[in-house]
Design a protein around this motif. Structure first.
Motif, PDB file in Angstrom:
ATOM      1  N   TYR A 179       0.836  -1.193   0.000  1.00 24.75           N
ATOM      2  CA  TYR A 179       0.000   0.000   0.000  1.00 24.75           C
ATOM      3  C   TYR A 179       0.876   1.250   0.000  1.00 24.75           C
ATOM      4  O   TYR A 179       0.719   2.146   0.800  1.00 24.75           O
ATOM      5  CB  TYR A 179      -0.935  -0.017   1.220  1.00 24.75           C
ATOM      6  N   GLY A 180       1.818   1.259  -0.946  1.00 22.65           N
ATOM      7  CA  GLY A 180       2.635   2.443  -1.140  1.00 22.65           C
ATOM      8  C   GLY A 180       1.955   3.407  -2.091  1.00 22.65           C
ATOM      9  O   GLY A 180       0.724   3.415  -2.238  1.00 22.65           O
ATOM     10  N   ALA A 181       2.754   4.223  -2.785  1.00 25.11           N
ATOM     11  CA  ALA A 181       2.187   5.245  -3.664  1.00 25.11           C
ATOM     12  C   ALA A 181       1.314   4.640  -4.754  1.00 25.11           C
ATOM     13  O   ALA A 181       0.264   5.196  -5.113  1.00 25.11           O
ATOM     14  CB  ALA A 181       3.318   6.074  -4.283  1.00 25.11           C
ATOM     15  N   ILE A 182       1.732   3.494  -5.291  1.00 26.17           N
ATOM     16  CA  ILE A 182       0.958   2.857  -6.354  1.00 26.17           C
ATOM     17  C   ILE A 182      -0.273   2.168  -5.781  1.00 26.17           C
ATOM     18  O   ILE A 182      -1.391   2.337  -6.275  1.00 26.17           O
ATOM     19  CB  ILE A 182       1.838   1.870  -7.137  1.00 26.17           C
ATOM     20  N   GLY A 183      -0.081   1.390  -4.719  1.00 30.01           N
ATOM     21  CA  GLY A 183      -1.195   0.680  -4.118  1.00 30.01           C
ATOM     22  C   GLY A 183      -2.309   1.608  -3.670  1.00 30.01           C
ATOM     23  O   GLY A 183      -3.499   1.290  -3.802  1.00 30.01           O
ATOM     24  N   ARG A 184      -1.937   2.781  -3.140  1.00 26.20           N
ATOM     25  CA  ARG A 184      -2.955   3.734  -2.689  1.00 26.20           C
ATOM     26  C   ARG A 184      -3.802   4.241  -3.857  1.00 26.20           C
ATOM     27  O   ARG A 184      -5.027   4.394  -3.742  1.00 26.20           O
ATOM     28  CB  ARG A 184      -2.294   4.914  -1.985  1.00 26.20           C
ATOM     29  N   TYR A 203       3.893  -1.906   6.973  1.00 29.58           N
ATOM     30  CA  TYR A 203       4.307  -0.539   7.275  1.00 29.58           C
ATOM     31  C   TYR A 203       3.145   0.438   7.332  1.00 29.58           C
ATOM     32  O   TYR A 203       3.347   1.650   7.416  1.00 29.58           O
ATOM     33  CB  TYR A 203       5.339  -0.066   6.245  1.00 29.58           C
ATOM     34  N   VAL A 204       1.929  -0.078   7.273  1.00 31.41           N
ATOM     35  CA  VAL A 204       0.747   0.777   7.244  1.00 31.41           C
ATOM     36  C   VAL A 204      -0.075   0.546   8.512  1.00 31.41           C
ATOM     37  O   VAL A 204      -0.288  -0.601   8.928  1.00 31.41           O
ATOM     38  CB  VAL A 204      -0.105   0.490   5.988  1.00 31.41           C
ATOM     39  N   ALA A 205      -0.536   1.640   9.099  1.00 35.42           N
ATOM     40  CA  ALA A 205      -1.416   1.563  10.270  1.00 35.42           C
ATOM     41  C   ALA A 205      -2.863   1.710   9.825  1.00 35.42           C
ATOM     42  O   ALA A 205      -3.148   2.393   8.829  1.00 35.42           O
ATOM     43  CB  ALA A 205      -1.069   2.672  11.266  1.00 35.42           C
ATOM     44  N   PRO A 206      -3.798   1.088  10.540  1.00 34.62           N
ATOM     45  CA  PRO A 206      -5.215   1.193  10.152  1.00 34.62           C
ATOM     46  C   PRO A 206      -5.703   2.631  10.010  1.00 34.62           C
ATOM     47  O   PRO A 206      -6.543   2.927   9.152  1.00 34.62           O
ATOM     48  CB  PRO A 206      -5.936   0.465  11.293  1.00 34.62           C
ATOM     49  N   ALA A 207      -5.148   3.536  10.826  1.00 32.59           N
ATOM     50  CA  ALA A 207      -5.600   4.928  10.775  1.00 32.59           C
ATOM     51  C   ALA A 207      -5.246   5.601   9.445  1.00 32.59           C
ATOM     52  O   ALA A 207      -5.829   6.637   9.098  1.00 32.59           O
ATOM     53  CB  ALA A 207      -4.990   5.715  11.929  1.00 32.59           C
ATOM     54  N   GLU A 208      -4.287   5.047   8.706  1.00 25.93           N
ATOM     55  CA  GLU A 208      -3.881   5.637   7.425  1.00 25.93           C
ATOM     56  C   GLU A 208      -4.840   5.296   6.295  1.00 25.93           C
ATOM     57  O   GLU A 208      -4.747   5.881   5.210  1.00 25.93           O
ATOM     58  CB  GLU A 208      -2.481   5.154   7.045  1.00 25.93           C
ATOM     59  N   LEU A 209      -5.723   4.341   6.504  1.00 22.46           N
ATOM     60  CA  LEU A 209      -6.578   3.846   5.430  1.00 22.46           C
ATOM     61  C   LEU A 209      -7.860   4.660   5.333  1.00 22.46           C
ATOM     62  O   LEU A 209      -8.461   5.012   6.348  1.00 22.46           O
ATOM     63  CB  LEU A 209      -6.922   2.381   5.665  1.00 22.46           C
ATOM     64  N   PRO A 210      -8.314   4.943   4.127  1.00 20.45           N
ATOM     65  CA  PRO A 210      -9.585   5.654   3.971  1.00 20.45           C
ATOM     66  C   PRO A 210     -10.757   4.737   4.270  1.00 20.45           C
ATOM     67  O   PRO A 210     -10.619   3.511   4.346  1.00 20.45           O
ATOM     68  CB  PRO A 210      -9.563   6.062   2.493  1.00 20.45           C
ATOM     69  N   GLU A 211     -11.905   5.325   4.418  1.00 21.79           N
ATOM     70  CA  GLU A 211     -13.112   4.548   4.652  1.00 21.79           C
ATOM     71  C   GLU A 211     -13.341   3.591   3.487  1.00 21.79           C
ATOM     72  O   GLU A 211     -13.186   3.950   2.321  1.00 21.79           O
ATOM     73  CB  GLU A 211     -14.313   5.492   4.793  1.00 21.79           C
ATOM     74  N   GLY A 212     -13.662   2.365   3.820  1.00 23.56           N
ATOM     75  CA  GLY A 212     -13.930   1.365   2.789  1.00 23.56           C
ATOM     76  C   GLY A 212     -12.742   0.512   2.423  1.00 23.56           C
ATOM     77  O   GLY A 212     -12.878  -0.424   1.618  1.00 23.56           O
ATOM     78  N   VAL A 213     -11.561   0.808   2.983  1.00 26.47           N
ATOM     79  CA  VAL A 213     -10.362   0.004   2.748  1.00 26.47           C
ATOM     80  C   VAL A 213      -9.952  -0.604   4.083  1.00 26.47           C
ATOM     81  O   VAL A 213      -9.759   0.111   5.066  1.00 26.47           O
ATOM     82  CB  VAL A 213      -9.212   0.842   2.171  1.00 26.47           C
ATOM     83  N   ALA A 214      -9.823  -1.933   4.119  1.00 30.94           N
ATOM     84  CA  ALA A 214      -9.551  -2.631   5.370  1.00 30.94           C
ATOM     85  C   ALA A 214      -8.141  -3.218   5.372  1.00 30.94           C
ATOM     86  O   ALA A 214      -7.699  -3.793   4.375  1.00 30.94           O
ATOM     87  CB  ALA A 214     -10.568  -3.745   5.590  1.00 30.94           C
ATOM     88  N   LEU A 215      -7.443  -3.069   6.503  1.00 30.02           N
ATOM     89  CA  LEU A 215      -6.115  -3.649   6.682  1.00 30.02           C
ATOM     90  C   LEU A 215      -6.264  -5.033   7.309  1.00 30.02           C
ATOM     91  O   LEU A 215      -6.866  -5.184   8.377  1.00 30.02           O
ATOM     92  CB  LEU A 215      -5.261  -2.749   7.579  1.00 30.02           C
ATOM     93  N   VAL A 216      -5.703  -6.049   6.636  1.00 24.19           N
ATOM     94  CA  VAL A 216      -5.838  -7.427   7.104  1.00 24.19           C
ATOM     95  C   VAL A 216      -4.497  -8.134   6.974  1.00 24.19           C
ATOM     96  O   VAL A 216      -3.547  -7.618   6.389  1.00 24.19           O
ATOM     97  CB  VAL A 216      -6.908  -8.190   6.285  1.00 24.19           C
ATOM     98  N   SER A 217      -4.409  -9.329   7.511  1.00 27.96           N
ATOM     99  CA  SER A 217      -3.214 -10.150   7.341  1.00 27.96           C
ATOM    100  C   SER A 217      -3.150 -10.686   5.914  1.00 27.96           C
ATOM    101  O   SER A 217      -4.162 -10.710   5.190  1.00 27.96           O
ATOM    102  CB  SER A 217      -3.238 -11.325   8.314  1.00 27.96           C
TER     103      SER A 217
END
Length: 359
Positions: A179-184, A203-217
């Protein structure tokens, strides 16, 4: 008078570099005089390769040795800045590599000699993200295969059969590995298609994600996604990340797309997953060896969509690379630390004179 060598090629061209550089220098508070000289590299018409101790470079070391002898700055995308080139260029203080990673530059040798090295991260993020989404769409709808049937004079109405149909992005779950520059950017575009987006990135924290994008394993992403798209860097920890075990976790009938680095995937295991029907299809812009060897089994698969590592190949990428490279040179000439610096200066002075041993 600052002597600057522009070693452009047939993509990031010397005329683009010169135009952007002169404009950037003119915008500085006290524009210095510069002398430009150029070396035209043959890439991409002649493939890059390993040159001496650096990778992905045009084989112009001899020419560079001659032209860089009194240069203070080298701006290039593909020229091999090797130990030999550095030894022949005692006045060199700055190398600007107009790409995301300066693999064609011996950064350690530059650091030892007090030569700053800059890159231009993000230059191709827009192009690469758009290409990734294009590759996803082409893969899930089998565009090259069905195009081939029409081009061959066939009108395959049987391709409307349920088992032959692909997926809509709307309502599908797409997992992004990285979820770097391209992934975003890819995530934002997928959301516009009403896809559900999952992300895995250490390297990404959940707080960095916009609504509708979920951080998972990674495991949850693989088991939950209809489409998995790779956007991670290739490191010792990510090499072979998508191996037989990872592929087995993916949903039956799902798709894998890789526009990041070939080394992320075990392609032999992928071929097995395609041949046994576990995966419905795959799309690639990158490969374990480039170009792939003739007869490589994946080349014969009609479930695979392939492009020749050109996700970043847009005119805007070339313009952006020249613009970012010019900004780095202009900042250095103005006495500022240049953006994109990949090796630290030896002391706190960012623009020491050529004869005080620091840069």
């Amino acid at each position: 008078m600052s002597r600057i060598l522009l070693a452009g090629d047939q993509f990031v061209r010397n005329d683009l570099l010169a135009e952007r550089l002169l404009a950037a220098v003119a915008r500085t508070p006290s524009p210095p005089a510069v002398e430009l000289r150029t070396l035209e590299l043959p890439w991409p018409h002649v493939p890059f390769g390993r040159v001496a101790e650096v990778d992905e470079a045009s084989d112009v070391e001899d020419e560079l040795v001659e032209l860089a002898r009194d240069a203070e700055v080298i701006v290039t995308q593909m020229a091999p800045v090797t130990e030999r080139v550095l030894a022949a260029a005692p006045s060199l203080r700055l190398v600007v590599c107009t790409r995301g990673g300066p693999v064609n530059v011996n950064v350690d040798a530059c650091t030892e000699r007090g030569v700053l090295v800059c890159n231009t991260p993000g230059r191709n993020a827009v192009a690469a993200a758009e290409h990734a989404v294009t590759l996803i769409l082409a893969t899930v709808r089998a565009i090259p295969r069905v195009h081939g049937t029409v081009a061959a004079g066939q009108w395959r109405s049987d391709l409307y059969a349920y088992d032959e149909c692909g997926l809509e992005l709307s309502g599908s779950t797409v997992g992004l590995v990285g979820y770097g520059a391209i992934g975003r950017r890819v995530a934002r575009m997928l959301q516009a298609f009403d896809a559900r987006v999952l992300v895995t990135d250490p390297y990404v924290a959940p707080a960095e994600l916009p609504e509708g994008v979920a951080l998972v394993s990674l495991e949850e992403l693989l088991t939950s996604s209809d489409i998995v798209s790779l956007h991670a860097r290739l490191t010792a920890g990510t090499a072979g990340l998508i191996d037989a075990a990872a592929l087995a976790l993916m949903r039956p009938g799902s798709y894998l797309v890789n526009s990041a680095r070939g080394g992320l995937v075990d392609y032999d295991a992928l071929l097995t997953a395609l041949d046994d029907g576990h995966l419905a299809g795959a799309g690639f812009d990158v490969f374990p060896a480039e170009p792939p060897a003739p007869g490589w089994p994946l080349l014969r698969s009609d479930r695979v969509v392939m492009t020749p590592h050109l996700a970043g190949a847009t005119k805007q990428t070339a313009h952006r690379a020249a613009e970012l490279g010019a900004a780095a040179v202009a900042a250095w000439l103005a006495g500022e630390e240049p953006p994109g610096l990949v090796n630290p200066p030896r002391d706190t002075c960012h623009t020491c004179s050529a004869d005080d041993g620091a840069a």
